[in-house]
Scaffold this motif. Structure first.
Motif, PDB file in Angstrom:
ATOM      1  N   ALA A  98      -2.642   8.560   5.712  1.00 52.82           N
ATOM      2  CA  ALA A  98      -3.998   7.311   5.648  1.00 52.82           C
ATOM      3  C   ALA A  98      -3.414   6.903   7.913  1.00 52.82           C
ATOM      4  O   ALA A  98      -2.622   7.877   7.944  1.00 52.82           O
ATOM      5  N   ILE A  99      -4.759   6.921   8.106  1.00 54.06           N
ATOM      6  CA  ILE A  99      -4.344   6.715   9.765  1.00 54.06           C
ATOM      7  C   ILE A  99      -4.868   5.464  10.326  1.00 54.06           C
ATOM      8  O   ILE A  99      -5.974   4.271   9.643  1.00 54.06           O
ATOM      9  N   LEU A 100      -3.710   5.086  11.268  1.00 55.29           N
ATOM     10  CA  LEU A 100      -3.952   3.690  11.845  1.00 55.29           C
ATOM     11  C   LEU A 100      -5.428   4.158  12.871  1.00 55.29           C
ATOM     12  O   LEU A 100      -5.175   4.307  13.766  1.00 55.29           O
ATOM     13  N   GLN A 101      -6.093   2.580  11.981  1.00 55.31           N
ATOM     14  CA  GLN A 101      -7.077   2.816  13.101  1.00 55.31           C
ATOM     15  C   GLN A 101      -7.948   1.383  13.966  1.00 55.31           C
ATOM     16  O   GLN A 101      -7.779   0.587  13.164  1.00 55.31           O
ATOM     17  N   ASN A 102      -8.064   1.540  15.502  1.00 56.99           N
ATOM     18  CA  ASN A 102      -8.740   0.346  15.828  1.00 56.99           C
ATOM     19  C   ASN A 102      -9.236   0.481  17.462  1.00 56.99           C
ATOM     20  O   ASN A 102      -9.061  -0.207  18.539  1.00 56.99           O
ATOM     21  N   TYR A 103      -9.934   1.507  16.736  1.00 59.17           N
ATOM     22  CA  TYR A 103     -10.250   2.459  18.516  1.00 59.17           C
ATOM     23  C   TYR A 103     -11.183   1.304  18.593  1.00 59.17           C
ATOM     24  O   TYR A 103     -12.404   0.668  18.402  1.00 59.17           O
ATOM     25  N   LYS A 104     -11.106   0.938  20.310  1.00 60.29           N
ATOM     26  CA  LYS A 104     -12.087  -0.037  20.967  1.00 60.29           C
ATOM     27  C   LYS A 104     -11.741  -1.314  20.313  1.00 60.29           C
ATOM     28  O   LYS A 104     -13.044  -2.266  21.143  1.00 60.29           O
ATOM     29  N   TYR A 159       0.192   6.069   2.601  1.00 66.17           N
ATOM     30  CA  TYR A 159       0.542   4.830   2.521  1.00 66.17           C
ATOM     31  C   TYR A 159       0.652   4.808   1.268  1.00 66.17           C
ATOM     32  O   TYR A 159       0.989   5.275  -0.187  1.00 66.17           O
ATOM     33  N   LEU A 160       1.283   3.486   0.659  1.00 68.51           N
ATOM     34  CA  LEU A 160       2.368   3.809  -0.288  1.00 68.51           C
ATOM     35  C   LEU A 160       1.690   2.496  -1.516  1.00 68.51           C
ATOM     36  O   LEU A 160       2.437   1.665  -2.724  1.00 68.51           O
ATOM     37  N   VAL A 169       3.120   0.810   4.244  1.00 71.61           N
ATOM     38  CA  VAL A 169       2.867   2.396   5.008  1.00 71.61           C
ATOM     39  C   VAL A 169       3.862   2.895   5.397  1.00 71.61           C
ATOM     40  O   VAL A 169       5.125   1.635   5.270  1.00 71.61           O
ATOM     41  N   CYS A 170       4.251   3.949   5.977  1.00 68.45           N
ATOM     42  CA  CYS A 170       5.620   4.596   6.720  1.00 68.45           C
ATOM     43  C   CYS A 170       4.749   5.454   7.427  1.00 68.45           C
ATOM     44  O   CYS A 170       4.112   6.196   6.910  1.00 68.45           O
ATOM     45  N   LEU A 171       5.803   5.679   8.372  1.00 66.98           N
ATOM     46  CA  LEU A 171       5.428   5.987  10.100  1.00 66.98           C
ATOM     47  C   LEU A 171       5.975   7.668   9.449  1.00 66.98           C
ATOM     48  O   LEU A 171       7.363   7.717   9.254  1.00 66.98           O
ATOM     49  N   LEU A 172       5.870   8.187   9.871  1.00 66.45           N
ATOM     50  CA  LEU A 172       7.072   9.741  10.018  1.00 66.45           C
ATOM     51  C   LEU A 172       7.043   9.742  11.082  1.00 66.45           C
ATOM     52  O   LEU A 172       8.700  10.564  10.851  1.00 66.45           O
ATOM     53  N   ASP A 175      11.924   6.364   8.429  1.00 68.13           N
ATOM     54  CA  ASP A 175      11.808   6.147   7.082  1.00 68.13           C
ATOM     55  C   ASP A 175      11.619   4.473   7.018  1.00 68.13           C
ATOM     56  O   ASP A 175      11.926   4.193   5.285  1.00 68.13           O
ATOM     57  N   GLU A 176      11.122   3.727   8.031  1.00 66.07           N
ATOM     58  CA  GLU A 176      11.577   2.382   8.212  1.00 66.07           C
ATOM     59  C   GLU A 176       9.716   1.824   7.194  1.00 66.07           C
ATOM     60  O   GLU A 176       8.599   2.189   7.859  1.00 66.07           O
ATOM     61  N   GLU A 177       9.700   1.129   6.384  1.00 67.35           N
ATOM     62  CA  GLU A 177       8.252   0.521   5.591  1.00 67.35           C
ATOM     63  C   GLU A 177       7.575  -1.050   6.744  1.00 67.35           C
ATOM     64  O   GLU A 177       8.938  -1.169   6.991  1.00 67.35           O
ATOM     65  N   TRP A 178       6.492  -0.499   7.013  1.00 64.54           N
ATOM     66  CA  TRP A 178       5.501  -1.613   7.461  1.00 64.54           C
ATOM     67  C   TRP A 178       4.602  -2.202   5.999  1.00 64.54           C
ATOM     68  O   TRP A 178       3.704  -1.922   5.776  1.00 64.54           O
ATOM     69  N   LEU A 179       4.218  -3.292   6.967  1.00 63.19           N
ATOM     70  CA  LEU A 179       2.952  -3.968   6.257  1.00 63.19           C
ATOM     71  C   LEU A 179       1.873  -4.382   7.664  1.00 63.19           C
ATOM     72  O   LEU A 179       1.955  -4.394   8.509  1.00 63.19           O
ATOM     73  N   VAL A 180       0.590  -3.639   6.684  1.00 63.47           N
ATOM     74  CA  VAL A 180      -0.456  -3.779   8.026  1.00 63.47           C
ATOM     75  C   VAL A 180      -1.629  -3.499   7.219  1.00 63.47           C
ATOM     76  O   VAL A 180      -2.140  -4.094   6.203  1.00 63.47           O
TER      77      VAL A 180
END
Length: 332
Positions: A98-104, A159-160, A169-172, A175-180
């Motif tokens: 997945a991609i995190l997105q919030n352009y403008k 995307y988990l 999700v987990c960033l590259l 190894d820490e997981e986050w909720l978005v």
């Protein structure tokens, strides 16, 4: 032609601890298994990074090391190898990307995080320097009320799954997981393979494009660039990090600083985070015809967050690099 085999350098392993999420082994299963003492379990073969030069674009090509004023500039192949090692390692497992997105702020202004400050651009930023504008809130699994920090637009993640409207999700880069919040996450699927990589070097003001063919990473171009300049309130440095190329425009229209008046266009623009594009030489109004090359390329930062290339090289990237399948690494 360069034909060398490389493993991770110890120093950069210390600097870049890039791992990915994995499930813990069930200790009870290990304890109950009747494996004889003499049995050995084979470890996975180490990932070997092979880089060769096989240029597809050969204009304004730089060599591995070259003089600049009273210094020597270079392509940081050790760092590039380590980042390719990260990319290949992550892709060993079956992942849903997945991609995190919030352009403008198209998906809504990110809420304030626990700790923040106003930077020299008078914008809210977290304690890691990531601005709230155009960013994505990252919540710690133990606290889904207030965000812990911001994630940059364009960041690729594993995307988990979903938990109550929040994406796990987990960033590259950790190894820490986050909720978005789900609205900030675009799932691109589990069949994606990242075989195209672009390396933007802010320190040396150069760019390298590489493509994986078989077991090798082939260098497709090595060129001079200029990156973003730290000059408040308008010009801003190109952010460090790992991104996916998200969209393309044959002409990216830009405004004159501080106005809504058209200032010109940048040709063959490929956006990877926020308003940062890989593009050709800007064409300021009233001129309308393209400019192939600028003597400022390869010198010092002077762009507005973007990465400026020779126009024909920007066109090469535009045509060669597939959207949402090309990883852009910005390094120092």
């Amino acid at each position: 032609m360069m034909n060398r085999v490389f493993l991770l350098s110890p120093l950069l392993m210390f600097i870049f601890i890039f791992t990915f999420c994995s499930q813990k082994e069930d200790a009870s299963v290990l304890e109950e298994s009747n494996v004889p003492d003499t049995t050995t379990i084979a470890s996975p073969a180490p990932i070997i990074i092979v880089i060769e030069k096989d240029l597809l674009y050969n204009e304004y090509t730089l060599v591995d090391e070259y003089p600049y004023k009273d210094t020597i500039r270079s392509f940081q192949w050790d760092k590039i190898r380590d980042l390719l090692h990260l990319l290949d390692s992550v892709q060993l497992q079956h992942n849903n990307w997945a991609i995190l997105q919030n352009y403008k702020n198209m998906n809504g202004v990110a809420p304030l995080v626990k700790e923040f400050k106003r930077n020299v651009y008078k914008r809210v930023a977290d304690m890691h320097g990531v601005e709230r504008f155009q960013s994505v809130p990252l919540f710690h699994p133990a606290d889904t009320v207030t965000g812990e920090r911001y994630g940059r637009d364009g960041s690729p993640v594993r995307y988990l799954g979903e938990e109550g409207g929040l994406a796990r999700v987990c960033l590259l880069s950790s190894d820490e997981e986050w909720l978005v919040p789900q609205k900030y996450v675009k799932v691109i699927g589990d069949t994606i393979t990242f075989n195209h990589a672009v390396f933007v070097d802010r320190h040396n003001q150069n760019i390298a494009t590489l493509e994986k063919v078989g077991s090798k990473w082939l260098v497709r171009s090595m060129n001079p660039i200029t990156t973003g300049l730290h000059r408040p309130p308008y010009a801003q440095e190109t952010p460090l990090g790992i991104f996916l190329l998200q969209e393309k425009k044959q002409k990216m229209i830009y405004h004159k600083d501080g106005t809504t008046e058209t200032g010109g266009f940048a040709p063959w623009a490929s956006r990877f985070t926020n308003g940062a594009y890989l593009h050709g030489v800007p064409v300021n109004v009233p001129r309308t015809t393209p400019i192939e090359y600028s003597a400022s390329l390869g010198t010092t930062p002077r762009s507005h967050m973007c990465v400026r290339n020779a126009t024909s090289h920007a066109k090469f990237i535009y045509e060669w690099a597939p959207a949402e399948k090309t990883v852009v690494f910005v390094l120092e």
